[in-house]
Design a protein around this motif. Sequence first.
Motif, PDB file in Angstrom:
ATOM      1  N   LEU A   1       0.858  -1.184   0.000  1.00  0.00           N
ATOM      2  CA  LEU A   1       0.000   0.000   0.000  1.00  0.00           C
ATOM      3  C   LEU A   1       0.893   1.232   0.000  1.00  0.00           C
ATOM      4  O   LEU A   1       1.821   1.329   0.807  1.00  0.00           O
TER       5      LEU A   1
ATOM      6  N   THR B   1       0.841   5.628  -0.345  1.00  0.00           N
ATOM      7  CA  THR B   1       0.118   6.889  -0.398  1.00  0.00           C
ATOM      8  C   THR B   1       1.134   8.012  -0.531  1.00  0.00           C
ATOM      9  O   THR B   1       2.084   8.086   0.249  1.00  0.00           O
TER      10      THR B   1
ATOM     11  N   GLN C   1      -6.140   6.040   6.703  1.00  0.00           N
ATOM     12  CA  GLN C   1      -6.640   5.375   5.504  1.00  0.00           C
ATOM     13  C   GLN C   1      -5.864   4.085   5.238  1.00  0.00           C
ATOM     14  O   GLN C   1      -6.452   3.045   4.940  1.00  0.00           O
ATOM     15  N   THR C   2      -4.557   4.141   5.376  1.00  0.00           N
ATOM     16  CA  THR C   2      -3.723   2.958   5.158  1.00  0.00           C
ATOM     17  C   THR C   2      -4.036   1.891   6.192  1.00  0.00           C
ATOM     18  O   THR C   2      -4.130   0.706   5.863  1.00  0.00           O
TER      19      THR C   2
ATOM     20  N   SER D   1      -6.854   1.423   7.690  1.00  0.00           N
ATOM     21  CA  SER D   1      -8.163   0.869   7.343  1.00  0.00           C
ATOM     22  C   SER D   1      -8.046  -0.146   6.193  1.00  0.00           C
ATOM     23  O   SER D   1      -8.608  -1.241   6.257  1.00  0.00           O
ATOM     24  N   GLU D   2      -7.316   0.216   5.147  1.00  0.00           N
ATOM     25  CA  GLU D   2      -7.134  -0.680   4.002  1.00  0.00           C
ATOM     26  C   GLU D   2      -6.396  -1.951   4.419  1.00  0.00           C
ATOM     27  O   GLU D   2      -6.755  -3.048   3.996  1.00  0.00           O
TER      28      GLU D   2
ATOM     29  N   GLU E   1      -8.787  -4.208   6.406  1.00  0.00           N
ATOM     30  CA  GLU E   1      -9.745  -4.900   5.543  1.00  0.00           C
ATOM     31  C   GLU E   1      -9.089  -6.081   4.830  1.00  0.00           C
ATOM     32  O   GLU E   1      -9.661  -7.166   4.747  1.00  0.00           O
ATOM     33  N   SER E   2      -7.896  -5.864   4.328  1.00  0.00           N
ATOM     34  CA  SER E   2      -7.187  -6.924   3.610  1.00  0.00           C
ATOM     35  C   SER E   2      -6.830  -8.086   4.532  1.00  0.00           C
ATOM     36  O   SER E   2      -7.048  -9.255   4.195  1.00  0.00           O
TER      37      SER E   2
END
Length: 98
Positions: free
Chosen positions: A29, A31, A54-55, A57-58, A61-62
């Motif tokens: 990931l 950004t 944001q990172t 959160s991503e 989820e993964s």
Amino acid sequence: MAPILSVAYKLNPPPETPLPADLQSNHNLQTTLPDPAAVGQKSYYEELRKAVLQTKSELGESLTAWRDAVGKREDNKEAEVPKKSEDDEEDEEEDAEA
């Protein structure tokens, strides 16, 4: 060159685990962050905070998707192990005392 927030992981699931087609065991990931000199220190840290959240959160989820895929196999593995009854535990305690 603009600063970059980068998070990478490489998972090694058990070989017998069926892997869902939509999941990657290697993931990166990234950004891009604004240049602190161009936006100012306060604005830079505000954007950095947003990017970190944001990172996170991503990534969550993964990894949750991986946990769900691999965890189901672990649930089945644990269900196969017979649980000790209270009588067995008492017998073991008596044997240890003797």
